[in-house]
Design a protein around this motif. Structure first.
Motif, PDB file in Angstrom:
ATOM      1  N   ASP B 284       0.827  -1.212   0.000  1.00 33.25           N
ATOM      2  CA  ASP B 284       0.000   0.000   0.000  1.00 33.25           C
ATOM      3  C   ASP B 284       0.861   1.263   0.000  1.00 33.25           C
ATOM      4  O   ASP B 284       0.532   2.244  -0.663  1.00 33.25           O
ATOM      5  CB  ASP B 284      -0.909   0.028   1.239  1.00 33.25           C
ATOM      6  N   HIS B 285       1.955   1.231   0.743  1.00 35.69           N
ATOM      7  CA  HIS B 285       2.846   2.400   0.755  1.00 35.69           C
ATOM      8  C   HIS B 285       3.381   2.659  -0.645  1.00 35.69           C
ATOM      9  O   HIS B 285       3.444   3.795  -1.102  1.00 35.69           O
ATOM     10  CB  HIS B 285       4.042   2.168   1.690  1.00 35.69           C
ATOM     11  N   GLU B 288       0.880   4.195  -2.825  1.00 40.82           N
ATOM     12  CA  GLU B 288       0.739   5.626  -2.518  1.00 40.82           C
ATOM     13  C   GLU B 288       1.856   6.438  -3.172  1.00 40.82           C
ATOM     14  O   GLU B 288       1.643   7.547  -3.640  1.00 40.82           O
ATOM     15  CB  GLU B 288       0.803   5.864  -0.996  1.00 40.82           C
ATOM     16  N   ASN B 291       1.118   6.670  -6.828  1.00 43.60           N
ATOM     17  CA  ASN B 291       0.023   7.612  -7.061  1.00 43.60           C
ATOM     18  C   ASN B 291       0.521   9.051  -6.945  1.00 43.60           C
ATOM     19  O   ASN B 291       0.129   9.921  -7.733  1.00 43.60           O
ATOM     20  CB  ASN B 291      -1.122   7.369  -6.075  1.00 43.60           C
ATOM     21  N   ALA B 292       1.396   9.293  -5.977  1.00 42.88           N
ATOM     22  CA  ALA B 292       1.965  10.638  -5.841  1.00 42.88           C
ATOM     23  C   ALA B 292       2.779  10.977  -7.082  1.00 42.88           C
ATOM     24  O   ALA B 292       2.725  12.094  -7.608  1.00 42.88           O
ATOM     25  CB  ALA B 292       2.849  10.712  -4.590  1.00 42.88           C
ATOM     26  N   GLY B 328       3.051  15.580  -2.708  1.00 44.88           N
ATOM     27  CA  GLY B 328       3.421  14.230  -3.143  1.00 44.88           C
ATOM     28  C   GLY B 328       4.869  13.893  -2.856  1.00 44.88           C
ATOM     29  O   GLY B 328       5.194  12.772  -2.459  1.00 44.88           O
ATOM     30  N   LYS B 331       5.325  13.199   0.897  1.00 48.89           N
ATOM     31  CA  LYS B 331       4.698  11.930   1.258  1.00 48.89           C
ATOM     32  C   LYS B 331       5.523  10.751   0.728  1.00 48.89           C
ATOM     33  O   LYS B 331       5.753   9.768   1.441  1.00 48.89           O
ATOM     34  CB  LYS B 331       3.301  11.908   0.646  1.00 48.89           C
ATOM     35  N   LEU B 335       7.292   7.879   3.078  1.00 56.14           N
ATOM     36  CA  LEU B 335       6.909   6.468   2.991  1.00 56.14           C
ATOM     37  C   LEU B 335       8.116   5.609   2.615  1.00 56.14           C
ATOM     38  O   LEU B 335       8.288   4.510   3.135  1.00 56.14           O
ATOM     39  CB  LEU B 335       5.778   6.281   1.977  1.00 56.14           C
TER      40      LEU B 335
END
Ligand SMILES: Cc1cc2nc3c(=O)[nH]c(=O)nc-3n(C[C@H](O)[C@H](O)[C@H](O)COP(=O)(O)OP(=O)(O)OC[C@H]3O[C@@H](n4cnc5c(N)ncnc54)[C@H](O)[C@@H]3O)c2cc1C
Lengths: 405, 382
Positions: B284-285, B288, B291-292, B328, B331, B335
């Protein structure tokens, strides 16, 4: 229900005594910064903190609920809560004045108490509880951290000695001051996982031990070291619990605290939040007070919400400790996780509000004596310290999701 | 016809730039240069200038190559991938464009060729203690006196000016109801009397050196004015807008690198007898992060395309790209750090440089909190 800690007349008297003692023995006319990296080894501040620790330790107040015979304070939970609460109000306590490593007591002390021989308890517990010795935690290795049962360091018995070989990472502080290493190692390579690990208290001076610095993102208490153990011969007197417990340590490695430290940190307002609230009330941007900016308000409402949840989780942990309540089982991990989430939320919100000033450390321009810059990177540094958020969730899952119940 | 691919020529630029940073700026050097006192490598700067990168978006008539913003961004993305610090955005984009769009013929002739060659380095001095990127924050004063202007005030959080020869100082020459009016741009020598420059980032974990410039009765001639007196914001504002997605491209490159580091680690690191990439929490990280990456990439390139093609809606696109890239980037590196456990906070690991840069560029040319306000104004037409 009662969400307030109230003193009985007897406790009120005790609180007065504690206050008077602290005033007399630990007067202080300088600030201790939040960032431990700003306290240089062997500086006046460092010496002050050491002195404070020794003074508290001598009174038994580093381990207030522990039996006196082992160097504790022999206090009730309520009295202990008062000591901790009063200490928490003092500026020097932010630096973890109880110890450079409070877990020396809450973790190692408990482990020794649980499986140490009577002789080891008499030998190691008093100096630990009095804050006279410092131990570093040698658990993590280059190839494993979260999965500690997979450690590769070996301690193979040879008569009345154990020969240790292996490498530990990320342990210690910038102060090169350890007396012992709390070391976990495989004592029986052929035995099954979880039934092959021993716990040692290794004197740092033994031949074959060496170390190098591991530089970490600054702003964490434990920026650390890598330690190498090369045929280090450790006498059995340093194997906690002796030969009989040589493969038996796993069960106490994650021991719930036997003598809980009532942590009154939750009774003290977060200093950074107070600073930022005050700052936005006084500072204008584009002719408008920052506190009137709806986005600033929303961001600080969010940090306040996280801080309040954090405070209540802390209060709950304290209550669990005071009353010996057994709840579902995930609570301590949840409180740790919330702590990590809270500081990360604060760091982001403060940077959003304060702009690049949040990144400045130079005394001339830094906000709040550099504490805001400290606060900005601390959550990154501390994200994996002790336990990662992912593994915290994994542990919580067992209770919270009741999978397979 | 919709075509989101780079052109063949842009693919070549991208490959050239990527090969360059891989060869000339491997991770150990990235750490060394970023951690050095000036945070700058003159040798690399020379090489970049020789490749023609500094003058890329400057007009051919003044020593540039007149390339597109997308071309320039393709290079910035690779520089960001490598975490290569340079005054390219300050000198070649912000100041170069200001002069080429607002300067007199004589100024262009005198300044642009040496800027394009990297021989002259300029930095933009806009932000002040009351931090922000709008005209209302400009308080440093320039008063006319005996045929000269006298500058008084303070600029803060200025990157690159410590290695610059000159700066473009954004000053207030008059104050009316509209903060956009009454701003004038001055070209000031770093050695000018009364001007002092100090490093604000000493001791901090900073991704880009920031300086304070104190102007204490600094005198400049009329010939130092770029554009018209009182009309400086009209020159600067579109330049800031165009430079912003170029910076975003640098951040896109940083996110790309964070993703690569994350993917390589999760497929090798083991815990509990499995590679950590097999844990859904870790997957999931990474999702993410991706996606960023793609959110930043496409918002950024659309903004750049609009600038190149002079399409309507540039302000909204640029605002969007900077919000998405700033948030983004931070983040993604956080992560990536978490995925690495303690290794993710080891300062000998190049990720540290990206963690710091994500913070430094978060506010540069506009932070999300201010830009979200601007977005609201655009949406509600107020
Ligand atoms: C500031 C700091 C201080 C420290 N001090 C000490 C010290 O004094 N003594 C000491 O021994 N150690 C210390 N450590 C090390 C720390 O205990 C480890 O970093 C931590 O246990 C994680 O281990 P790791 O870094 O090896 O990460 P790994 O265990 O390799 O984990 C890598 C990633 O995989 C994830 N992961 C692992 N298992 C799972 C799973 N089952 N499900 C989902 N995700 C998973 C982790 O969350 C992480 O994101 C310190 C670390 C820091 C950052």
């Amino acid at each position: 229900m009662d969400f307030e800690f109230r003193d009985t007349p007897k406790l009120a008297k005790f609180r007065k005594e504690v206050r008077a003692w602290l005033d007399l023995n630990m007067p202080m006319d300088f600030e201790i910064p939040d960032n431990p990296h700003d306290v240089l080894p062997h500086s006046a501040k460092y010496e002050f903190i050491l002195k404070a620790r020794h003074a508290l330790g001598a009174k038994g107040w580093l381990a207030p609920t522990w039996p006196k015979e082992y160097g504790g304070g022999g206090l009730s939970m309520e009295e202990a809560a008062i000591v901790e609460g009063e200490v928490a109000q003092r500026p020097w306590s932010r630096f973890g004045v109880g110890d450079f490593f409070p877990s020396t007591i809450t973790q190692f002390g408990v482990q020794i108490y649980a499986i140490g021989t009577e002789e080891q308890k008499k030998r190691f517990l008093p100096p630990i509880l009095k804050g006279e010795i410092i131990r570093w935690n040698g658990s993590t290795e280059p190839d494993c951290g979260s999965d500690l049962a997979a450690v590769k360091t070996t301690a193979i018995r040879d008569g009345d000695e154990y020969v240790v070989n292996g490498t530990k990472v990320w342990l210690g502080t910038q102060y090169d001051n350890a007396d012992y290493i709390q070391l976990i190692a495989v004592t029986d390579p052929k035995a099954a996982r979880h039934h092959n690990i021993g716990l040692f208290c290794v004197p740092v001076g033994l031949p074959g031990i060496s170390k190098v610095r591991l530089p970490m993102i600054r702003n964490c208490h434990t920026s650390g070291w890598q330690m190498f153990f090369d045929n280090v011969r450790v006498p059995v007197e340093y194997l906690i619990g002796g030969h009989e417990n040589a493969t038996n340590a796993w069960r106490v490695l994650s021991t719930a605290t036997r003598f809980p430290q009532p942590n009154m940190g939750w009774s003290v307002r977060d200093r950074n939040q107070e600073f930022v609230l005050d700052y936005v009330r006084k500072t204008k941007r584009d002719g408008q007070l920052l506190s009137q900016d709806p986005d600033v308000r929303e961001a600080l409402v969010e940090t306040e919400i996280q801080l309040e949840i954090n405070r209540l989780f802390g209060m709950r942990q304290n209550w669990i400790a005071m009353t010996g309540k057994r709840l579902v089982g995930y609570e301590a991990t949840q409180a740790t996780l919330q702590g990590k989430v809270t500081t990360a939320t604060q760091a982001e919100a403060y940077a959003d509000i304060l702009g690049p000033a949040a990144l400045i450390k130079d005394p001339e321009w830094a906000l709040f004596d550099g504490n805001i810059e400290y606060k900005h990177f601390a959550p990154v540094a501390m994200a994996s310290a002790g336990i990662t958020q992912e593994v915290s969730k994994m542990i919580m899952t067992r209770w919270a999701c009741r999978v397979g119940d | 016809m919709v075509d989101l691919a780079l052109s063949e020529a842009q693919e070549i630029i991208k490959r050239t730039a990527h090969d360059f940073v891989e060869r000339e700026f491997p991770a150990p050097l990235a750490i060394e240069v970023n951690e050095s006192e000036k945070g700058f490598s003159p040798e690399l700067w020379r090489k970049m200038a020789d490749l023609g990168w500094v003058g890329m978006i400057l007009p051919e008539a003044y020593g540039g190559t007149g390339s597109s913003f997308v071309d320039m961004a393709v290079i910035f993305q690779e520089l960001g991938w490598a975490a290569l610090p340079s005054p390219l955005l300050s000198s070649g984009v912000l100041c170069g464009l200001t002069i080429s769009e607002g300067g007199t013929e004589q100024q262009k002739k005198r300044l642009l060729p040496s800027i394009a060659k990297g021989q002259r380095i300029l930095a933009l001095a806009l932000t002040e203690p009351d931090y922000g990127w709008g005209p209302e924050t400009v308080k440093l004063t320039a008063k006319a006196k005996n045929g000269k202007f006298v500058l008084n005030g303070t600029k803060r959080y200025i990157p690159d000016v410590h290695i610059a020869d000159q700066c473009i100082c954004v000053a207030r020459t008059s104050q009316g109801a509209d903060p956009q009016e009454g701003i004038t741009l001055f070209l000031v020598d770093k050695s000018a009397q009364g001007l002092s420059c100090r490093d604000m980032s000493a001791g901090a974990q900073i991704g880009e050196k920031l300086n304070e410039l104190a102007f204490d009765s600094v005198e400049v001639d009329h010939s130092a004015v770029i554009g018209e007196v009182d009309k400086g914001w009209q020159v600067l504002s579109p330049v800031l807008e165009k430079a912003t997605p170029v910076l975003c491209a640098y951040m896109v490159g940083g996110i790309q690198r964070a993703w690569e580091m994350a993917v390589s680690y999760i497929n090798t690191r083991e815990a509990f007898g499995r590679t950590i990439g097999s844990f859904e929490r870790i997957q999931d990280h990474v999702i993410e992060i991706v996606n960023a990456l793609d959110s930043a990439r496409w918002t950024t390139y659309e903004a750049l395309w609009k600038i190149d093609e002079q399409k309507p809606g540039i302000t909204k696109s640029v605002t969007l790209a900077k919000i998405v890239s700033s948030e983004g980037y931070r983040k993604a590196v956080d992560l990536t750090s978490r995925i690495h456990g303690a290794a993710g906070v080891d300062t000998r690991f190049v990720l540290y440089q990206y963690i710091k840069k994500s913070r430094s560029f978060y506010h540069y040319l506009g932070g999300p909190m201010a830009l979200r306000k601007r977005m609201a104004h655009l949406l509600f037409n107020d």
